[in-house]
Write an enzyme that holds these catalytic residues in place. Structure first.
Site, PDB file in Angstrom:
ATOM      1  N   ASP A   1      41.608  40.969  35.310  1.00 54.48           N
ATOM      2  CA  ASP A   1      41.151  39.618  35.636  1.00 54.48           C
ATOM      3  C   ASP A   1      41.087  39.508  37.162  1.00 54.48           C
ATOM      4  O   ASP A   1      42.097  39.326  37.828  1.00 54.48           O
ATOM      5  CB  ASP A   1      42.112  38.584  35.042  1.00 54.48           C
TER       6      ASP A   1
ATOM      7  N   LYS B   1      34.927  32.214  39.816  1.00 50.76           N
ATOM      8  CA  LYS B   1      35.181  31.551  41.087  1.00 50.76           C
ATOM      9  C   LYS B   1      34.103  31.846  42.140  1.00 50.76           C
ATOM     10  O   LYS B   1      33.057  31.228  42.110  1.00 50.76           O
ATOM     11  CB  LYS B   1      36.598  31.881  41.561  1.00 50.76           C
TER      12      LYS B   1
ATOM     13  N   PHE C   1      48.259  33.976  34.971  1.00 52.30           N
ATOM     14  CA  PHE C   1      47.370  32.813  34.873  1.00 52.30           C
ATOM     15  C   PHE C   1      45.971  33.315  34.562  1.00 52.30           C
ATOM     16  O   PHE C   1      45.360  34.014  35.378  1.00 52.30           O
ATOM     17  CB  PHE C   1      47.343  31.957  36.144  1.00 52.30           C
TER      18      PHE C   1
HETATM   19  C1  LIG Z   1      41.035  30.375  38.109  1.00 49.58           C
HETATM   20  C2  LIG Z   1      41.378  31.537  37.259  1.00 49.58           C
HETATM   21  C3  LIG Z   1      40.980  31.605  35.911  1.00 49.58           C
HETATM   22  C4  LIG Z   1      40.291  30.467  35.206  1.00 49.58           C
HETATM   23  O1  LIG Z   1      39.098  30.096  35.814  1.00 49.58           O
HETATM   24  P1  LIG Z   1      38.455  28.655  35.517  1.00 49.58           P
HETATM   25  O2  LIG Z   1      37.105  28.739  36.154  1.00 49.58           O
HETATM   26  O3  LIG Z   1      39.342  27.636  36.137  1.00 49.58           O
HETATM   27  O4  LIG Z   1      38.386  28.515  34.039  1.00 49.58           O
HETATM   28  C5  LIG Z   1      41.287  32.751  35.221  1.00 49.58           C
HETATM   29  N1  LIG Z   1      41.952  33.777  35.793  1.00 49.58           N
HETATM   30  C6  LIG Z   1      42.356  33.740  37.068  1.00 49.58           C
HETATM   31  C7  LIG Z   1      43.068  34.909  37.663  1.00 49.58           C
HETATM   32  C8  LIG Z   1      42.093  32.612  37.850  1.00 49.58           C
HETATM   33  O5  LIG Z   1      42.515  32.564  39.114  1.00 49.58           O
END
Ligand SMILES: *Cc1c(COP(=O)(O)O)cnc(C)c1O
Length: 407
Positions: free
Chosen positions: A233, A262, A148
């Site tokens: 990520d 986040k 994700f």
């Molecule tokens: C939440 C998330 C994203 C995307 O972040 P948004 O601020 O919702 O665009 C990307 N990678 C990971 C691992 C995430 O948990």
């Protein structure tokens, strides 16, 4: 929680009011939050809930952490937005401190997580052409199944979740998908066109999947040996959640590029960033990439305050110590409603016995008992309380989980 809720409609009425006017891209639990403080939220009717999701880690420091609220207030009174057409007096300090916290050279500030991922992809491709010498438009990026990374068209192009992809093609080419936690598959997929390997150090949405010991170090060794970038990520796993500033620190790994988001916005504003070495982020020149809001002074002020909290090490320590309490509590539920679980720091994916209900049903039962969580696939629920949660609050939540699963 001092100020009374200012709404003339009750929860049920507000939920009904959303239906005709709000796009149906979410299926929230039927709770309407009106106020929050620390690890607790309060709904329109004044019912209190312990927030065991913490905005998917966007609320690592809890709701309205005083230091973060103060930083935001101070900045609101002075300067909020300049665009990057001009310098602002908050950005240098934010970039210096974030680079120091993450042990890197340079920072590219953006807003949302998906933008950080998109920016990381662009930077990796540019690096492949300018530094590695990949022929034009031939760069590939290797990613993991069940990833994700966000919701943009390019990002869903390399998702393996049909619900996230279906109906949104045509898709961006240039991605290769290999199984997660499989170094041999990664080895086979990386070739001379590969700009980067992009993975989550722990797959959150997939159910808090933690790779085997040695996987992250193996990805580091492989990418270095093959001459491509390791892009981690850490949007959900980073900034204290797992007991370290970054989840890759569990294997003492330093990626070339780390994506943050986040919690970087302190639960106040969206703040994301690509951090990495000068060799990589140095490939960008004026006009090649940008964002109207990226690096704005309000975001930089809040982001700096977030970095200051993390510099103390207190939140990483709390995540590690309370994580042990969480693991112990969950271990005691295995065979008593819990089939299995994965946990690192204050972050757990809990597989509930499907006979007891879907993850959604369990989440609704927990909600009625005053605990907010989020289900993922099937009968898995995800626990990720604010790192400010107290041992007593955590014990209470585990007790409620036990009650819901065994009664
Ligand atoms: C939440 C998330 C994203 C995307 O972040 P948004 O601020 O919702 O665009 C990307 N990678 C990971 C691992 C995430 O948990």
């Amino acid at each position: 929680m001092t100020a009374p809720a200012r709404t003339d409609r009750g929860s049920e009425e507000l939920i009904r009011a959303e239906e005709p006017v709000l796009a149906h891209n979410y299926h929230p639990l039927p709770v309407v939050v009106a106020r929050a403080e620390g690890a607790w939220v309060e709904d329109v009717e004044g019912r209190r809930y312990l927030d065991m999701l913490a905005g998917y880690s966007a609320l690592n420091f809890g709701h309205r952490h005083p230091a973060l609220i103060e930083a935001a207030h101070r900045q609101l009174d002075r300067l909020t937005l300049t665009s990057r057409a001009f310098h602002n007096d908050r950005l240098a300090g934010f970039a210096e401190r974030l680079a120091a916290l993450t042990g890197t050279d340079m920072v590219l500030p953006m807003n949302t997580g998906a933008e950080a991922v998109e920016s990381g992809i662009k930077v990796a491709r540019k690096w492949a052409y300018d530094v590695k010498g990949v022929p034009a438009d031939r760069a590939t990026i290797v990613v993991a199944a069940d990833n994700f990374h966000g919701r943009t068209t390019t990002i869903v192009s390399f998702s393996t979740d049909e619900t996230a992809r279906c109906g949104f093609g045509p898709f961006t080419p240039g991605f290769r998908i290999v199984p997660y936690n499989d170094l041999a598959a990664l080895e086979a997929a990386v070739d001379e066109t590969t700009a980067a390997v992009l993975i989550e150090p722990i797959q959150g949405e997939a159910g808090v999947l933690i790779p085997d010991d040695g996987y992250l170090a193996g990805v580091r060794e492989l990418t270095r040996r093959k001459g491509c970038l390791f892009v981690a990520d850490e949007i959900q796993s980073g900034l204290g959640r797992t007991g370290h500033t970054l989840a890759v620190e569990h294997e003492s790994v330093v990626p070339d590029v780390v994506l943050l988001g986040k919690a970087l916005g302190g639960g106040i504003v969206p703040v994301s960033a690509v951090v990495g070495s000068r060799e990589v982020l140095g490939v960008l020149h004026p006009g090649e990439h940008g964002s109207t809001f990226g690096g704005n002074p309000l975001a930089a002020a809040v982001g700096t305050a977030v970095v200051e909290l993390l510099e103390t090490g207190e939140f990483q320590r709390r995540a590690a110590e309370l994580g042990a309490v969480l693991r112990e509590g969950l271990a005691g539920l295995v065979g008593r409603g819990v089939v299995g679980f994965r946990a690192r720091g204050l972050w757990a994916g809990v597989d509930v016995d499907p006979a007891l209900g879907s993850g959604r049903e369990i989440s609704e039962r927990l909600m009625r008992e005053g605990i907010l969580v989020k289900d993922t696939h099937g009968s898995t629920i995800r626990l990720a309380p604010p790192l400010t949660v107290t041992p007593e609050e955590l014990a209470g939540a585990l007790g409620t989980l036990e009650k819901v699963l065994t009664s």
